[in-house]
Design a protein around this motif. Structure first.
Motif, PDB file in Angstrom:
ATOM      1  N   ASP A 195      34.010  25.932 -27.777  1.00 33.66           N
ATOM      2  CA  ASP A 195      33.296  24.756 -27.277  1.00 33.66           C
ATOM      3  C   ASP A 195      33.565  23.496 -28.112  1.00 33.66           C
ATOM      4  OD1 ASP A 195      31.460  23.178 -26.061  1.00 33.66           O
ATOM      5  OD2 ASP A 195      29.685  24.157 -26.893  1.00 33.66           O
ATOM      6  N   ASP A 196      33.562  23.671 -29.449  1.00 36.03           N
ATOM      7  CA  ASP A 196      33.642  22.475 -30.300  1.00 36.03           C
ATOM      8  C   ASP A 196      34.989  21.767 -30.243  1.00 36.03           C
ATOM      9  OD1 ASP A 196      35.011  24.441 -31.581  1.00 36.03           O
ATOM     10  OD2 ASP A 196      34.039  24.244 -33.526  1.00 36.03           O
ATOM     11  N   ARG A 197      35.990  22.410 -29.672  1.00 36.42           N
ATOM     12  CA  ARG A 197      37.292  21.724 -29.562  1.00 36.42           C
ATOM     13  C   ARG A 197      37.513  21.116 -28.183  1.00 36.42           C
ATOM     14  NH1 ARG A 197      40.928  26.323 -31.643  1.00 36.42           N
ATOM     15  NH2 ARG A 197      42.450  25.377 -30.263  1.00 36.42           N
ATOM     16  N   LYS A 199      36.290  18.525 -25.253  1.00 41.38           N
ATOM     17  CA  LYS A 199      35.461  17.340 -24.983  1.00 41.38           C
ATOM     18  C   LYS A 199      35.736  16.838 -23.564  1.00 41.38           C
ATOM     19  CE  LYS A 199      33.963  17.232 -29.192  1.00 41.38           C
ATOM     20  NZ  LYS A 199      32.677  17.775 -29.464  1.00 41.38           N
TER      21      LYS A 199
END
Lengths: 797, 152
Positions: A195-197, A199
């Protein structure tokens, strides 16, 4: 390294763009146009002091001059490098060559300290072979995963392996800018990207800078506009059938104007359905704008899309829009568009009639859409996402080997392993030893082999064992685990246990002549002698490992029973990981759909389905069975004889997940439990489907508020009857299930659990540790050495 | 009251008739569309271009040649595997049986350095297959390049 030609732009932000997509035929199509607008919107944000666009100096499919680029983007540097494409070499050679060229160029012109943002706006465009230089922030724009998800359709019509080979651009990226939440969800769900990569930047309508112009064709007075292309997913035939039905009942004479260059065969096909079609061929942006302005309505009913620019362009022109009811379009607006089932021409026709007749447009909603989906807002989102992304550090990780079923095979374990790689790679340097299985069945594209080191299972040996800090064996009860079992029986490692009964795997080993019948019988006898009624054929494996990772208490206790010498600390429990998307579609439960998915087999609750189907209370309830079929012809015949039962077999992963999402209740009642975990149960829960399970083993461990547990088959019917009238309960369980899977079954926790287990178990002092250490010290070269080693280890112990 | 009942009945009858005629109309549309879809399928099946036919022919011949090379050139299996013998008496303890199983596994599975898989084809056939493949692929590349050049 700072080269002699480093530019004098210290302490300023630098953006370098791989602009090769603008040298291809895609420049004037969706991805090329999107790329240009995105680059421009990022430049317009004025956060970069220096922007450079890199192009290839070699021949490409659609050359562009430096002047044209400068007129498009203003004050940017344009540099031509010797970059190879698939027109000049195969993709591997082109990649190696381009890496060396790009690294050389970036090192020479920018210092590491300057912090270059390197953007690849269109990573999958043939014939371009993009690469990232080292020491930059790696940014990529991603449009959709459609060819991967619909691989059976796209494999024959595109260089598919080259497409998969470009997946490294996603896995190496520091940040992936996706054009919708749906695309982000797809990347998480099917590739396991964290998820954190990812956007979401969305996008905006692409309109011409000049005034709309009438195209040089005969345009009818009253027409519906269908922006489309030749791609089969555009659903052209169904749209034209629907249009024809609408036209016949519509009061005014009406035509369908079809944009883009459509192949003559496709045109003939469509013209057989309707004689009221006008094909525009390729037209310019200003001509397309004119058509949007003049159209009575926009018809856009594809099967899948990454974003849906025609919708945004239709909204800009303030036109009513009839579009497919797919998540990516619902993401744009829940209320402002005329949604339809793209598979139902009658419904499309009815919505078209409504759109053309009801002239009122929800202007407030349209304004909201345009405010969010504007290039200015997109530029802002892109810049913020790039700014917040962290540059991945090159760390030295422990090197491990993982035995896994082939990711494209029938085993769900292979799929989970491939989906977990992106997270696992943060903790380990992984080499995979891939088990082919007995049958040559391919169910999905295998991307793992292009993003990680994958070797055939037969190449593993003592010499290879020495190279790894740990060897991890995925052990299950099928032909995809037989080499893992064979190696785990003499090379101590970490076993990830998927089934506690591995009798079938032993039977296949015997059938394949890997072991003798006597050995197979001996394994059964020694496991049974332990009175282990929760496992079968597991004793030797349990005795010879450094550690175990299980997915349930049931499996953990089974191992504890057998591996009495193994301390509890070396047998850990972790939740089978899966990714949960962010899209949250509301469920209404107006008419229930009940289903059974995964492997359709007699042991997996078909009897229950039969009982439900024949129950008068559920006569109007749709019952959907889907997955891989292992049930007998007779069973299937009995089931499909019911009017309310629908059976779909051999689906792609995408169809499987879509069918799962359409369910309200998923019945997973195991007649016979063998210590396994159920991935399809978790995949249903993550999509908010209410699951009814048998209260046994791993299923019992699921929280009571997230699933419904039953003790026997009769209870399934009772529960279903209650749920049918209790929508609040359905909604509550649905939400809890999603939250539970999102928080507890993460790849991150799983990888950390594995890392902890490897660290703890490798520091152990068991006889297996003595054996492992001696093997790694290269003291064992043949069978006799090995036997002596075991004897010594026993004595030491 | 009776009149009211009749009116209701009349209303329901009319609604039913409307629904029936709507259903019939839909059925007709569906069957018409089905016929058109079938027709389209037939047209599409007959629409094999010359290029596609040539490609099919090329693949058929290529498959035939490769199948011939493979079927004639395959090595015969020389030996069947001999498994280590196990002699287990019922009287043995669990530990003893377990050690026997362990010895068996080591003898059966121990590999110090994995050997390269022997070639499936006999040497002469391997040479023929390689020559054929290089001729085939080379020719295809040359044709492709020429075609690209001609097309500009």
């Amino acid at each position: 390294m700072i080269g002699c030609g480093v530019r004098n732009i210290m302490s300023k932000r630098i953006l370098v763009v791989d602009g090769q997509v603008l040298q291809t035929n895609a420049r004037d199509r969706g991805m090329g146009r999107f790329s240009s607008r995105l680059i421009l919107s990022i430049i317009d944000e004025n956060v970069y002091d220096h922007v450079e666009i890199l192009l290839t100096k070699r021949t490409c499919t659609n050359p562009i001059s430096k002047e044209s680029l400068k007129s498009m983007f203003g004050d940017v540097d344009v540099t031509y490098l010797d970059l190879a494409t698939t027109l000049h070499a195969n993709i591997e050679k082109a990649k190696d060559h381009n890496t060396s060229v790009i690294n050389g160029y970036i090192n020479e012109h920018y210092s590491e300290m300057q912090g270059v943002d390197f953007l690849i706006p269109s990573p999958f465009q043939e014939p371009v072979v993009s690469v990232y230089p080292k020491t930059v922030k790696k940014i990529v724009v991603f449009y959709d995963l459609i060819p991967f998800l619909n691989h059976t359709r796209y494999q024959p019509v595109m260089p598919f392996e080259d497409y998969l080979k470009r997946f490294y651009l996603l896995f190496e990226a520091d940040v992936i800018l996706t054009i919708s939440k749906s695309v982000k969800d797809d990347l998480m769900t099917y590739l396991g990207l964290p998820d954190d990569r990812l956007k979401v930047i969305d996008g905006g309508p692409i309109t011409a800078d000049t005034h709309p112009t009438k195209p040089n064709i005969d345009v009818p007075e009253h027409f519906v506009l269908m922006p489309t292309s030749d791609d089969p997913r555009k659903n052209n035939l169904m749209a034209v059938i629907a249009f024809e039905s609408f036209r016949k009942s519509h009061a005014k004479p009406c035509y369908l104007v079809v944009t883009s260059k459509i192949h003559k065969n496709e045109r003939t096909r469509l013209e057989m359905v309707s004689s009221h079609l006008v094909f525009t061929g390729n037209i310019s942006d200003d001509e397309l704008d004119w058509l949007y302005e003049q159209a009575a309505s926009i018809l856009f009913v594809p099967e899948s899309e990454g974003l849906g620019l025609p919708i945004l362009e239709g909204v800009t022109a303030s036109k009513p829009i009839v579009c497919s009811s797919i998540p990516v379009f619902r993401e744009i607006s829940e209320s402002g568009l005329y949604y339809t089932d793209h598979r139902d021409p009658m419904m499309i026709a009815a919505q078209l009639e409504a759109a053309v007749t009801e002239t009122e447009i929800d202007q407030k909603e349209y304004s909201r859409i345009l405010e969010h989906y504007s290039w200015r807002a997109t530029g802002k989102r892109a810049v913020a996402s790039i700014r917040d992304a962290k540059v991945s550090k090159i760390d030295i990780h422990p090197r491990i080997a993982i035995f896994t079923p082939r990711p494209d095979g029938l085993s769900a374990v292979g799929k989970v392993v491939a989906e977990g790689h992106a997270t696992l790679a943060k903790y380990f340097d992984v080499d995979y030893y891939v088990e082919e299985g007995v049958g040559d069945v391919s169910t999905r594209p295998n991307f793992l082999k292009y993003i990680a080191n994958c070797y055939p299972e037969t190449t593993f040996s003592v010499e290879k064992y020495q190279q790894y800090k740990s060897v991890v064996y995925h052990i299950g009860n099928s032909d995809y685990h037989i080499f893992s079992i064979a190696n785990a029986l003499y090379l101590p490692g970490i076993v990830i246990l998927h089934d506690t009964n591995i009798g079938e795997a032993f039977r296949i080993m015997e059938e394949q002549d890997m072991i003798s019948q006597q050995r197979c019988q001996l394994e059964k006898a020694i496991t049974d002698e332990q009175h282990a009624d929760t496992s079968s054929h597991l004793y030797s494996l349990a005795q010879r490992q450094l550690g175990f990772l299980t997915h349930s208490r049931y499996a953990k206790e089974a191992v504890v029973t057998l591996a009495k010498d193994l301390n509890d600390r070396y047998i850990s429990e972790a939740s089978l990981p899966t990714h949960v998307g962010q899209m949250d579609e509301p469920r209404e439960y107006a008419e229930l759909t009940i289903g059974l998915a995964g492997i359709i087999a007699d042991i997996k609750g078909l009897g229950v389905i039969k009982t439900i189907a024949s129950n008068p209370s559920f006569r109007n309830t749709k019952i959907h069975l889907f997955g891989y079929n292992y049930a007998s012809e007779e069973t299937l015949g009995t089931l499909t004889a019911f009017d309310n039962v629908e059976l779909t077999t051999n689906l792609t992963d995408f169809d499987f997940q879509a069918s799962l999402r359409d369910l309200d209740i998923f019945v997973n009642y195991r007649m016979k439990y063998q210590g396994e975990t159920s991935l399809s149960t978790l995949e249903a829960m993550r999509q908010g489907v209410v699951v009814i399970v048998r209260n046994i083993g791993w299923y019992s461990q699921l929280p009571d508020e997230c699933v419904i547990k039953v003790e026997n088959q009769d209870e399934v019917i009772e529960v279903l009857e209650k749920l049918r009238v209790d929508k609040d309960k359905l909604k509550m369980i649905s939400k809890n299930a999603k939250d539970y899977v999102r928080n507890s079954h993460t790849h991150e926790k799983y990888a950390q659990g594995l890392l902890d287990l490897i660290n703890i178990s490798s520091a152990g002092t068991t006889s297996n540790n003595v054996i492992a250490n001696a093997l790694r010290s290269d003291l064992v070269h043949n069978v006799e050495d090995m036997k002596k080693l075991i004897l010594d280890a026993e004595v030491t112990k | 009251m009776t009149n009211q009942k009749e009116t209701n009945e009349e209303h329901y009858r009319r609604a039913l008739a409307d629904a029936m005629s709507e259903l019939t109309r839909r059925d007709q549309t569906i069957s018409m569309l089905n016929a058109k879809i079938n027709e389209l399928h037939a047209v599409s099946a007959a629409e094999d271009s010359t290029t596609r036919l040539l490609k099919k022919l090329y693949n058929k011949i290529d498959n035939k040649i490769m199948n011939n090379i493979n079927s004639h050139g395959l090595r015969e299996k020389t030996s069947t595997k001999i498994h280590p013998k196990i002699d287990v008496s019922e009287k043995l303890s669990l530990k003893e049986k377990s050690l026997i199983a362990r010895d068996y596994d080591i003898e059966e599975f121990f590999t110090y350095r994995s050997k390269k898989q022997p070639h499936a084809l006999k040497l002469h056939y391997r040479v023929v297959a390689k020559v054929y493949r290089s001729l085939r692929d080379g020719t295809v590349t040359v044709i492709k390049r020429t075609n690209d050049r001609v097309r500009g």
